[in-house]
Scaffold this motif. Structure first.
Motif, PDB file in Angstrom:
ATOM      1  N   THR A 260      -5.028  -4.384   8.527  1.00  0.00           N
ATOM      2  CA  THR A 260      -4.369  -3.222   7.934  1.00  0.00           C
ATOM      3  C   THR A 260      -3.629  -3.612   6.664  1.00  0.00           C
ATOM      4  O   THR A 260      -2.852  -4.569   6.659  1.00  0.00           O
ATOM      5  N   SER A 262      -1.141  -2.601   3.132  1.00  0.00           N
ATOM      6  CA  SER A 262       0.221  -2.073   2.989  1.00  0.00           C
ATOM      7  C   SER A 262       0.271  -0.552   3.027  1.00  0.00           C
ATOM      8  O   SER A 262       1.328   0.037   3.260  1.00  0.00           O
ATOM      9  N   GLY A 264      -1.588   1.177   5.146  1.00  0.00           N
ATOM     10  CA  GLY A 264      -2.005   1.599   6.477  1.00  0.00           C
ATOM     11  C   GLY A 264      -3.496   1.767   6.650  1.00  0.00           C
ATOM     12  O   GLY A 264      -3.944   2.313   7.665  1.00  0.00           O
ATOM     13  N   ARG A 265      -4.297   1.280   5.699  1.00  0.00           N
ATOM     14  CA  ARG A 265      -5.748   1.400   5.798  1.00  0.00           C
ATOM     15  C   ARG A 265      -6.345   0.100   6.323  1.00  0.00           C
ATOM     16  O   ARG A 265      -5.954  -0.982   5.888  1.00  0.00           O
ATOM     17  N   ASP A 266      -7.294   0.219   7.232  1.00  0.00           N
ATOM     18  CA  ASP A 266      -7.975  -0.954   7.775  1.00  0.00           C
ATOM     19  C   ASP A 266      -9.189  -1.301   6.925  1.00  0.00           C
ATOM     20  O   ASP A 266      -9.965  -0.417   6.533  1.00  0.00           O
ATOM     21  N   SER A 521       1.482  -3.299  15.357  1.00  0.00           N
ATOM     22  CA  SER A 521       1.041  -3.338  13.961  1.00  0.00           C
ATOM     23  C   SER A 521       0.586  -4.711  13.494  1.00  0.00           C
ATOM     24  O   SER A 521      -0.002  -4.824  12.430  1.00  0.00           O
ATOM     25  N   SER A 544      -2.532  -9.044   9.611  1.00  0.00           N
ATOM     26  CA  SER A 544      -2.796  -8.409  10.898  1.00  0.00           C
ATOM     27  C   SER A 544      -4.263  -8.571  11.264  1.00  0.00           C
ATOM     28  O   SER A 544      -5.129  -8.681  10.396  1.00  0.00           O
TER      29      SER A 544
END
Length: 553
Positions: A260, A262, A264-266, A521, A544
């Motif tokens: 992920t 910064s 919030g996209r994977d 997270s 992550s």
């Protein structure tokens, strides 16, 4: 003419000195013999491992190490040195023996006699008198002792071929001898006579042969040039004093996972098993996740919200380098609109021709029940295998209860599909593991543990065991293994409080299990032996990790 005569004289004197040196190197009695260990190092996908370091370590005397590098075919060859002990009770003098074998190309034994307890060190010098290595052996009792030199310097690099000096020191006593490293049978090449001190020579009548440390620990590690990159490994090895062939299988391949950013996209990444060559495969304003390697390691299936509809995320396939992205299945019912098949947790069949996945077809309507589907990549045909959705056409006729069916995986033989289901009335988040034929028939319950949540199981390569996460909730669960029929269950790992264990996967060799553990997270990749020992972390920095998958080839 005079210049030619002087030149001939110089050449003759040099050859004579070299001849005398070689004679001195070979005429000394050696108190050791060698036997050969050779074999091959490959990954579980039968890919030869090039230029890996393989070291045999005597478990009784860990100073004794025998090392080699694998060649371009993954082959190695090591001379294991045994010692010959005198039948005399104790040596009557301080004496340094000639190293053996000599010349040598991998390892050589340097033995010495102590007539009293001594504080020993052995130093290696090059022909210029520069020290290249020192063995600070320490206090040793009287007797026949020795060390093994593998031709490396203090920082572990191989020294250049040539003549070297080795010095034995204790207190005010010192002896020094010469040896020849990395030249091979130079005596045969230059002078045409055969080394009479080979490993098959006759031993002195007052000596007996003993293998000091029959048990060895074998360590296989990467070097800068190792290909493919591997996970460092250790093996136990018990050997006789005969020539032996031993092959080793290590963990190779690559790991694909989602991470992920910064915003919030994977996005999808690949990395070597040793944590090197971290490479981003996807990017952009949309996210991608749930990646899985194809059986041949050439493609990756994943899900993305780039073309998400009320029916869910779409599934895509791309090449292993991130190129040639295309949909798993397309629909063209409307000439002006292309619909891409939604789904989650896609998994390839062992032959790479089908993909099984979970789909919540009516989640957009508030009906949060998932079912299992199968798509044929060759024909495009798609079939529904479970009917937990109350709006499914087969629900009333097949008599299935309203339930959620998810996280499908194939058995290694391709005959069964295992999945997670709440069909026995426990309801979310509690579930058990079930199996069925690939047409959806013959559903069998594998685990019977009410009020226990289970997530994303995986088979061992031989199909005999499964691994899964289980606990009172999705948080604070543990890692378990059991037989494929659910029997003989055992706990391997407990997470830290408040952490999640998920995405377990048996590694290709069958010796280890990979899983993710961490907070909601931020998760990290962990690797543990199948019996719960040797827990290690794959260091990726502050990144992550989600849903990792290990390439088997």
């Amino acid at each position: 003419m005079k210049k030619f005569t002087r030149l001939s004289s110089v050449v003759f004197q040099f050859a004579l000195k070299l001849f005398c040196l070689l004679i001195l190197l070979f005429i000394s009695e050696a108190y050791s013999q060698t036997f050969i260990v050779k074999g091959n190092v490959s990954t579980a996908g039968t890919i030869p491992v090039q230029y890996a370091s393989i070291t045999f370590i005597d478990e009784i005397d860990t100073i004794k190490k025998y090392s080699a590098l694998t060649d371009t075919l993954g082959n190695y060859k090591i001379d294991i040195i045994t010692s010959v002990r005198s039948l005399d009770n104790l040596p009557n003098q301080f004496e340094l023996a000639q190293n053996y074998p000599n010349p040598f190309s991998s390892s050589t034994s340097i033995s010495y006699k102590l007539n009293e307890q001594s504080n020993i060190s052995v130093r290696i010098y090059n022909i210029l008198g520069q020290r290249v290595k020192e063995f600070k052996v320490g206090i040793q009792a009287a007797g026949v002792r020795g060390i093994v030199w593998d031709g490396t310097n203090e920082i572990g690099r191989k020294v250049p071929p040539g003549v070297y000096l080795y010095q034995l020191m204790t207190g005010n006593k010192s002896e020094i001898k010469k040896m020849l490293f990395g030249v091979g049978n130079i005596n045969t090449i230059l002078f045409g006579f055969k080394d009479t001190y080979s490993s098959s020579r006759k031993l002195p009548s007052n000596a007996s042969l003993s293998v000091e440390g029959v048990n060895y620990k074998v360590r296989i590690e990467e070097t800068e040039n190792t290909q493919p990159r591997i996970l460092a490994d250790e093996f136990e090895c018990a050997m006789t004093q005969k020539d032996t062939v031993i092959n080793y299988t290590v963990e190779g391949g690559k790991i694909v996972f989602s991470s992920t950013d910064s915003l919030g996209r994977d996005h999808l990444y690949v990395v070597n098993p040793d944590g090197t060559e971290l490479t981003q495969l996807t990017s952009g304003a949309y996210g991608q996740g749930m990646p899985r390697w194809s059986p041949d390691g050439k493609q990756i299936v994943f899900v993305s919200d780039s073309l998400r509809t009320s029916l869910g995320n779409a599934m895509f396939i791309m090449n292993s380098d991130g190129s040639n992205i295309r949909a798993v299945k397309e629909f063209h019912d409307n000439p002006t609109y292309t619909f891409y098949q939604p789904g989650d947790w896609p998994n390839w069949s062992p032959d790479g021709k089908k993909i099984v996945f979970a789909w919540c077809a009516h989640c957009g309507w508030g009906l949060m029940t998932w079912d299992i589907y199968l798509v044929d990549l060759i024909t495009g045909e798609m079939n529904q295998l479970t009917y937990g959705d109350p709006l499914s056409q087969g629900d009333s006729t097949k008599g299935y209860p309203i339930c959620s069916n998810s996280f499908p995986v194939w058995s290694p033989d391709g005959e069964k599909i295992y999945f997670r289901s709440t069909r026995d009335g426990s309801g979310e988040p509690n579930a058990d593991i079930y199996s069925m034929n690939i047409d959806g028939s013959n559903v069998e319950r594998i685990t019977i543990t009410q009020d226990i949540s289970k997530r994303l199981l995986c088979f061992s390569p031989d199909g005999k065991r499964i691994v899964f996460a289980r606990g009172p909730s999705d948080v604070n669960n543990s890692l378990f293994t059991s037989n494929a029929d659910g029997s003989n269950s055992s706990k391997l790992v407990d997470p830290s409080s408040g952490y999640i264990i998920y995405s377990p996967q048996w590694l290709p060799s069958g010796k280890r299990i990979m899983f993710v553990s961490g907070g909601i997270s931020l998760g990290g990749i962990y690797i543990v032996n199948f019996d719960g020992t040797d827990l290690r972390t794959l260091e990726l920095g502050n990144i992550s990790v989600g849903n990792p998958n290990w390439k088997r080839k």
